[in-house]
Design an enzyme around this catalytic site. Structure first.
Site, PDB file in Angstrom:
ATOM      1  N   THR A 171      36.453  95.773  -3.708  1.00 28.07           N
ATOM      2  CA  THR A 171      37.277  95.858  -2.502  1.00 28.07           C
ATOM      3  C   THR A 171      38.267  97.014  -2.629  1.00 28.07           C
ATOM      4  O   THR A 171      38.929  97.162  -3.644  1.00 28.07           O
ATOM      5  CB  THR A 171      38.059  94.543  -2.320  1.00 28.07           C
ATOM      6  OG1 THR A 171      37.133  93.541  -1.955  1.00 28.07           O
ATOM      7  CG2 THR A 171      39.119  94.669  -1.253  1.00 28.07           C
ATOM      8  N   ARG A 196      32.544  82.883   6.317  1.00 28.05           N
ATOM      9  CA  ARG A 196      33.669  82.925   5.363  1.00 28.05           C
ATOM     10  C   ARG A 196      34.495  84.214   5.566  1.00 28.05           C
ATOM     11  O   ARG A 196      33.970  85.300   5.734  1.00 28.05           O
ATOM     12  CB  ARG A 196      33.103  82.879   3.946  1.00 28.05           C
ATOM     13  CG  ARG A 196      34.178  82.901   2.845  1.00 28.05           C
ATOM     14  CD  ARG A 196      34.401  84.276   2.289  1.00 28.05           C
ATOM     15  NE  ARG A 196      35.314  84.261   1.142  1.00 28.05           N
ATOM     16  CZ  ARG A 196      35.846  85.348   0.608  1.00 28.05           C
ATOM     17  NH1 ARG A 196      35.565  86.524   1.089  1.00 28.05           N
ATOM     18  NH2 ARG A 196      36.657  85.253  -0.421  1.00 28.05           N
ATOM     19  N   GLY A 219      39.305  86.037  -3.153  1.00 27.27           N
ATOM     20  CA  GLY A 219      40.219  85.981  -2.015  1.00 27.27           C
ATOM     21  C   GLY A 219      40.851  84.625  -1.800  1.00 27.27           C
ATOM     22  O   GLY A 219      42.011  84.528  -1.375  1.00 27.27           O
TER      23      GLY A 219
HETATM   24  C1  SD4 Z   1      37.379  88.721  -0.819  1.00 29.55           C
HETATM   25  N1  SD4 Z   1      39.068  89.841  -2.074  1.00 29.55           N
HETATM   26  O1  SD4 Z   1      36.669  88.789   0.176  1.00 29.55           O
HETATM   27  C2  SD4 Z   1      37.772  90.015  -1.471  1.00 29.55           C
HETATM   28  C3  SD4 Z   1      36.682  90.388  -2.414  1.00 29.55           C
HETATM   29  C4  SD4 Z   1      37.076  91.272  -3.501  1.00 29.55           C
HETATM   30  O2  SD4 Z   1      36.725  92.162  -5.502  1.00 29.55           O
HETATM   31  O3  SD4 Z   1      38.160  91.784  -3.577  1.00 29.55           O
HETATM   32  N2  SD4 Z   1      36.262  91.470  -4.461  1.00 29.55           N
HETATM   33  O4  SD4 Z   1      37.717  87.668  -1.332  1.00 29.55           O
END
Ligand code: SD4
Length: 335
Positions: free
Chosen positions: A194, A222, A248
């Site tokens: 991310t 989700r 998350g």
């Molecule tokens: C999430 N925080 O959708 C994001 C995914 C993520 O490293 O950061 N992955 O939960």
């Protein structure tokens, strides 16, 4: 599979696909230089400056160079994030992102400016530049968050083109996964995930953005922390900003980015604030933090930075003085 069970398994194993980029990354350490957290935290006040999650030199350089040219932090953030969104080889963001368990790529993104304005899109499909749609939500609508079909229709009405975000590579990986759907760990060889980005421009104004395809093989519908104000991102132009990567659900439950900004307001350095926010997660009763990753980055009004994670292999990139460097993050779980 029941939701509770799915999420439990996801945090143990399946999440390894997306979040596990950080926990299980193979190539990461060789890309790191050896600068320490303390050095980064104690750098003298300076801007323009950009800090991003992970080792994403193209995006970090893009944002930094725009700031050097005198562009605003919000423009730098948008264009920096766009670099990763359009790169199909980045399987955690935009085009080429890993799909949900039904095979649909769904994007979450947000952006926040110096005036405390915020825009985000959740569960956006078929549009590459989720960060730009988030900016349009912020600037062109009376709303803050737009979701799903409505967000997609809004994007199209603003001139964005629909396209299939599922690349052959991501499709093949999903088809392989679906044969067993058993959430076995998959070693992730990426050193990015991310994208969270914070910037201070030449005027000393702060903005931030966050963009992701979320957890690979998540349940349809989700939504993660990334597009949710205060969780995946928060900016207060008087204080600083913070953004998150990782599981998350855990960031949401502790409103992590808002927490970090408020801790900085109370006098903590960005590094101390990131550490405290991670501490909140790992010290919860019955926390199973050994099985998931969360990482935070933060910046304060002076341009001082911090970053911290639960597990090893998280990193932050900082662009300043015309130079971009990647820094290995210190982490909680040393056992
Ligand atoms: C999430 N925080 O959708 C994001 C995914 C993520 O490293 O950061 N992955 O939960």
């Amino acid at each position: 599979m029941k939701r509770r069970k799915f999420l439990q398994n996801a945090s143990l194993t399946g999440i390894g696909v997306a979040v596990g980029a950080s926990v299980l990354a193979k190539n990461t350490t060789e890309n790191f230089n050896t600068k320490t957290v303390t050095e980064a935290t104690n750098t003298p006040a300076i801007f323009p400056i950009v800090i991003t999650t992970w080792n994403i030199p193209n995006a970090t350089n893009k944002a930094g160079e725009l700031l050097d040219q005198g562009k605003s932090a919000i423009d730098a953030i948008e264009q920096g994030c766009m670099v990763e969104e359009k790169d199909p080889s980045n399987q955690t963001v935009g085009k080429g992102g890993r799909p949900d368990r039904d095979g649909n790529v769904t994007l979450d993104a947000c952006i926040m400016d110096k005036n405390g304005n915020y825009g985000s899109v959740v569960y956006l499909q078929n549009i590459v530049h989720a960060i730009s749609v988030a900016r349009k939500v912020m600037e062109e609508t009376p709303h803050v968050i737009m979701a799903g079909k409505g967000a997609e229709q809004f994007a199209v009405s603003e001139g964005f083109k629909r396209e299939n975000l599922l690349t052959e590579e991501s499709k093949k990986a999903w088809e392989k996964w679906i044969k067993t759907s058993n959430y076995q760990p998959i070693i992730n060889i990426e050193n990015h995930d991310t994208i969270g980005m914070l910037a201070i421009d030449k005027n000393g104004d702060i903005s931030g953005g966050c963009t992701t395809s979320g957890l690979a093989y998540k349940m349809a519908g989700r939504v993660g922390d990334s597009p949710i104000i205060g969780s995946g991102l928060f900016i207060d132009n008087e204080i600083g900003g913070a953004t998150a990567t990782g599981l998350g659900e855990e960031v949401l439950k502790t409103v992590g980015s808002f927490l970090i900004v408020e801790l900085m307001r109370q006098g903590k350095t960005p590094q101390q604030a990131c550490e405290e926010a991670i501490h909140r997660i790992v010290s919860k009763p019955n926390s199973n933090y050994k099985n998931f990753q969360v990482g935070y980055i933060a910046i304060n009004k002076k341009g001082e930075t911090g970053y911290y994670s639960i597990h090893e292999h998280f990193s932050a990139s900082i662009y300043k003085d015309g130079k971009n460097e990647n820094y290995k993050s210190d982490f909680h779980n040393k056992s």
